[in-house]
Design a protein around this motif. Sequence first.
Motif, short mmCIF file in Angstrom:
data_model
loop_
_atom_site.label_atom_id
_atom_site.label_comp_id
_atom_site.label_asym_id
_atom_site.label_seq_id
_atom_site.Cartn_x
_atom_site.Cartn_y
_atom_site.Cartn_z
N THR A 115 42.06 42.10 26.44
CA THR A 115 43.12 42.40 27.41
C THR A 115 43.36 43.90 27.52
OG1 THR A 115 44.14 40.28 26.90
CG2 THR A 115 45.49 41.87 28.04
N THR A 136 40.98 48.87 34.29
CA THR A 136 41.65 48.68 35.59
C THR A 136 42.41 49.94 35.99
OG1 THR A 136 41.85 46.30 35.27
CG2 THR A 136 43.40 47.31 36.79
N ASN A 191 45.15 43.05 39.92
CA ASN A 191 45.07 42.90 38.47
C ASN A 191 46.43 43.00 37.80
OD1 ASN A 191 42.17 42.58 38.08
ND2 ASN A 191 42.03 44.68 38.86
N LEU A 234 46.90 40.83 34.73
CA LEU A 234 46.17 41.40 33.61
C LEU A 234 46.98 42.51 32.96
CD1 LEU A 234 43.59 41.92 31.90
CD2 LEU A 234 42.81 43.36 33.77
N GLN A 242 45.17 35.21 37.04
CA GLN A 242 44.19 36.30 37.17
C GLN A 242 42.80 35.74 37.45
OE1 GLN A 242 44.82 39.67 37.05
NE2 GLN A 242 42.68 39.93 37.63
N GLY A 292 40.55 36.56 40.60
CA GLY A 292 39.17 37.03 40.42
C GLY A 292 38.17 36.18 41.17
N GLY A 305 35.21 42.73 40.73
CA GLY A 305 36.19 41.73 40.28
C GLY A 305 35.64 40.73 39.28
N PRO A 332 37.08 41.49 35.39
CA PRO A 332 38.39 40.90 35.07
C PRO A 332 38.39 39.37 35.11
CG PRO A 332 38.64 42.70 36.63
CD PRO A 332 37.18 42.44 36.49
N ALA A 386 39.47 37.34 31.89
CA ALA A 386 40.60 36.42 31.97
C ALA A 386 40.23 35.04 31.45
CB ALA A 386 41.11 36.33 33.41
#
Length: 160
Positions: free
Chosen positions: A54, A61, A84, A87, A115, A119, A130, A133, A137
Amino acid sequence: MSDQLPPPPQAPHHPQAGLPAYPGPAQDPGHGYGHGPQAPQRMPGVVRAAQIITWVLAGLTVLGSALAVAVVNPETGGAALGVNLCLLVTAGMAFRFGSVGNGIRVTCIVLMSVQTALGLGGAANGNPVGLLPLLGAIAVVVLLSQGAAGAWFKRPRAHG
């Protein structure tokens, strides 16, 4: 006269020399029957991995959004932050994984599931950036859904 015999004398219990004495449930209440599993004392690896994933994704990001503002335009950078947002909130919550209860675990699972949906939307629109992430996630949801993570967040804590 009585036909009853006197009770045998009670000899004190001495374990044999050289053999370790077994501390049974009466002497060791933490390991006897009916006491359930012990609460983890150290953060499990799955929780630590979710924390690190994370934080790394949030850092990437923010860095990518700042780069997009400088190179492309501010709207693109803002869009990268906005898509995001779940996130970024989860990354802030990850700092408290060592001291909070199960509610934050459930909240992080829900946020990272959202998220994941965002994504998937980005991937469907052909945005290859994308994917990172999205995969992160999914990994965090899987890691926080494991039994060791649940035991960590549900462990008893001293309040004070």
